[in-house]
Structure formats: C-alpha cells, structure tokens
Design a protein around this motif. Sequence first.
Motif, PDB file in Angstrom:
ATOM      1  N   TYR A  40      14.679  19.340  -4.423  1.00 29.24           N
ATOM      2  CA  TYR A  40      14.572  20.344  -5.476  1.00 29.24           C
ATOM      3  C   TYR A  40      15.316  21.624  -5.077  1.00 29.24           C
ATOM      4  CZ  TYR A  40      11.457  18.158  -8.882  1.00 29.24           C
ATOM      5  OH  TYR A  40      10.936  17.368  -9.878  1.00 29.24           O
ATOM      6  N   GLY A  41      15.257  21.967  -3.804  1.00 23.91           N
ATOM      7  CA  GLY A  41      16.016  23.125  -3.337  1.00 23.91           C
ATOM      8  C   GLY A  41      17.507  22.925  -3.506  1.00 23.91           C
ATOM      9  N   GLU A  42      17.983  21.709  -3.222  1.00 26.08           N
ATOM     10  CA  GLU A  42      19.403  21.398  -3.406  1.00 26.08           C
ATOM     11  C   GLU A  42      19.789  21.526  -4.876  1.00 26.08           C
ATOM     12  OE1 GLU A  42      22.505  17.617  -2.867  1.00 26.08           O
ATOM     13  OE2 GLU A  42      20.462  17.482  -2.069  1.00 26.08           O
ATOM     14  N   ARG A  50      23.358  20.700 -12.796  1.00 28.13           N
ATOM     15  CA  ARG A  50      22.813  21.339 -13.998  1.00 28.13           C
ATOM     16  C   ARG A  50      21.475  20.753 -14.435  1.00 28.13           C
ATOM     17  NH1 ARG A  50      28.358  21.628 -17.708  1.00 28.13           N
ATOM     18  NH2 ARG A  50      29.645  22.743 -16.160  1.00 28.13           N
ATOM     19  N   ALA A  51      21.116  19.584 -13.918  1.00 26.71           N
ATOM     20  CA  ALA A  51      19.845  18.952 -14.282  1.00 26.71           C
ATOM     21  C   ALA A  51      19.470  17.969 -13.194  1.00 26.71           C
ATOM     22  CB  ALA A  51      19.947  18.244 -15.629  1.00 26.71           C
ATOM     23  N   GLY A  52      18.186  17.650 -13.128  1.00 29.21           N
ATOM     24  CA  GLY A  52      17.704  16.660 -12.180  1.00 29.21           C
ATOM     25  C   GLY A  52      17.086  15.480 -12.899  1.00 29.21           C
ATOM     26  N   LEU A  97      11.839  26.620 -10.211  1.00 30.01           N
ATOM     27  CA  LEU A  97      13.094  25.944 -10.479  1.00 30.01           C
ATOM     28  C   LEU A  97      13.680  26.468 -11.780  1.00 30.01           C
ATOM     29  CD1 LEU A  97      14.843  23.567  -9.331  1.00 30.01           C
ATOM     30  CD2 LEU A  97      13.670  22.104 -10.981  1.00 30.01           C
ATOM     31  N   SER A  98      14.976  26.769 -11.769  1.00 29.61           N
ATOM     32  CA  SER A  98      15.618  27.328 -12.963  1.00 29.61           C
ATOM     33  C   SER A  98      16.347  26.265 -13.780  1.00 29.61           C
ATOM     34  CB  SER A  98      16.612  28.423 -12.562  1.00 29.61           C
ATOM     35  OG  SER A  98      17.720  27.873 -11.866  1.00 29.61           O
ATOM     36  N   LYS A  99      16.372  25.021 -13.284  1.00 31.20           N
ATOM     37  CA  LYS A  99      17.126  23.969 -13.961  1.00 31.20           C
ATOM     38  C   LYS A  99      16.185  22.876 -14.455  1.00 31.20           C
ATOM     39  CE  LYS A  99      21.070  25.009 -11.000  1.00 31.20           C
ATOM     40  NZ  LYS A  99      22.018  24.524  -9.968  1.00 31.20           N
ATOM     41  N   PRO A 100      16.521  22.239 -15.568  1.00 31.12           N
ATOM     42  CA  PRO A 100      15.624  21.246 -16.160  1.00 31.12           C
ATOM     43  C   PRO A 100      15.593  19.932 -15.386  1.00 31.12           C
ATOM     44  CG  PRO A 100      17.625  21.433 -17.449  1.00 31.12           C
ATOM     45  CD  PRO A 100      17.694  22.515 -16.414  1.00 31.12           C
ATOM     46  N   VAL A 101      14.450  19.264 -15.468  1.00 33.18           N
ATOM     47  CA  VAL A 101      14.243  17.984 -14.802  1.00 33.18           C
ATOM     48  C   VAL A 101      13.719  16.967 -15.809  1.00 33.18           C
ATOM     49  CG1 VAL A 101      12.901  16.745 -13.050  1.00 33.18           C
ATOM     50  CG2 VAL A 101      13.820  19.013 -12.547  1.00 33.18           C
ATOM     51  N   ALA A 207      23.175  28.922 -20.642  1.00 33.35           N
ATOM     52  CA  ALA A 207      22.333  28.970 -21.835  1.00 33.35           C
ATOM     53  C   ALA A 207      21.093  28.096 -21.670  1.00 33.35           C
ATOM     54  CB  ALA A 207      23.133  28.531 -23.052  1.00 33.35           C
ATOM     55  N   VAL A 208      21.271  26.915 -21.072  1.00 31.28           N
ATOM     56  CA  VAL A 208      20.127  26.033 -20.816  1.00 31.28           C
ATOM     57  C   VAL A 208      19.126  26.725 -19.896  1.00 31.28           C
ATOM     58  CG1 VAL A 208      19.420  23.897 -19.647  1.00 31.28           C
ATOM     59  CG2 VAL A 208      21.351  23.872 -21.238  1.00 31.28           C
TER      60      VAL A 208
END
Length: 261
Positions: A40-42, A50-52, A97-101, A207-208
């Motif tokens: 998650y840190g990576e 941009r997403a996980g 976390l700032s990115k969507p999963v 934006a995401v």
Amino acid sequence: MTEPRILTERRGHVLLIGFNRPDKRNAADFELLSQLALAYGELERDPELRAGLVYAVGDHFTAGLDLADIGPRIGADGIDYVTEGGINPWQVTGEQLSKPVVVAVQGICLTLGIELMLASEVAVAAESTRFAQIEVTRGILPFGGATLRFPRAVGWGNAMRWILTGDWFDAAEGHRIGLVQEIVPDGQQFDRALAIAERIAAQAPLAVQATLANAKRAIRDGDAAAESELQPALSRLAATEDARIGMESFLQRTEAEFVGR
C-alpha cells in the motif's frame, strides 16, 4: 527462500496486490500484514500508479487472522505491523491512502477481508463467495474498521445482524446490503475487478484523487468540512494540464490520455 506473502505486479497504472498464502487459506500472519502495508505504501508513493487491485491466490480470499501467529503479538497497545514505508491497509491509524482500491474476492472472506473491502472503493465477488465477521465468536472485536464502516456502508441493522452474531452470509446478501458492488461467475472476479481498476486508472488521476479525498473528508469530518474544500479543489484542478487535455478531448471527441499533471 520462502514465497512472499504478498505478490505485487504493475499492470500499466494499476498495482496488483495478491494475497499469497493459499495453503493457509490466505490467513493473515504478521508477515503478510507487514508486506501488505508495504504494498500500500508503494501504491501511495509512486506517481505512475493510479489505482490498486487486491486479490488472492488460490480458492479463498482470506480466512482472517492467523491467531496462532498474531495472538501472542497483541500487546497493551494492540499490534503494530506497519513498518517504515508502509500504510495501514485498513486505514484506521496513520497515513490515509489517496488512491482508489478495487478488491476481488472468492471462496471464504472472513473478518479482515470484509474490513479491507469496506476500506476500499469497489468490491467484486465470485458468486459462491461466503462471508463472516466472526470476531465476537473468538472473544475479540473487529479492529480493522468494521465497527465504523460496516454500519455506514450497509445500514445499522444490516451491519449489526452480521457483526454481532458472527453468522455466515453469501455473495447475494453481500450485494443486497451494499457490501459487494458486483457479483460475477466464479473465476471471473479478478478480470472484472481489473477492468474496473483500469477504467479508474484511465481517468485524470489528480481529479480521481481529489474526488476520493473530498468524499473521505465528508465521512471523517462532516459535510461542512468537505463543502469548504470543493471550490478550492476545483480551482486547483482547472489549472492542471489534465484539465486542458480533458477539455480538448471533449471538443475533439477523442479519448483523453491523462498525464497526472
């Protein structure tokens, strides 16, 4: 050398994060938790990601905690498995976390697996998946966010029905109450989840992230706090290169290729 507990692979702008302890039904021991936090840190640090997509090797998503390994490690302050460079995947402590999963689940999905779905943005389940939040049957409480997020996601009564009894429920019930966003035939959950993650990753990443951050702010701090940030966020985004690319693609009726700037 032992196999890594967590597999990571870059697929374009998506980071694949795979539970890799199939012989133990992907039960989470300390090493798995630590490696998951590092993955998650990576995802958070790399601007190209941009997403996980979280998935699991084998027949089952996770049997929950490996209590034989984790139990002795629980001290007066609980348990800390997040090492330097990691982010708590359940986001109940420390950096967010700032990115969507997106999560793809199958087989059995217990306790921390449900909580990981609740901490993520989209969950896809194989139709034969079975769920249970069984902490109360083991004399402990859910500590990965279920007490916070389950009632918010599915309603008080629906959440209490499952987290206070420890009973099992199926994918259809998970979809009915809103824990699961899509059900697919067994074996198709990874491909469908990847398609969703890639669709998210194809959008303007700033934006995401701004959209996700504002939604999380509303949940954590209330509507007024989130409302106060809407116009400033819009102003910042409107000045980005991605906003220009998005407008040009609209006017020219072409597919936008965003750059994250």
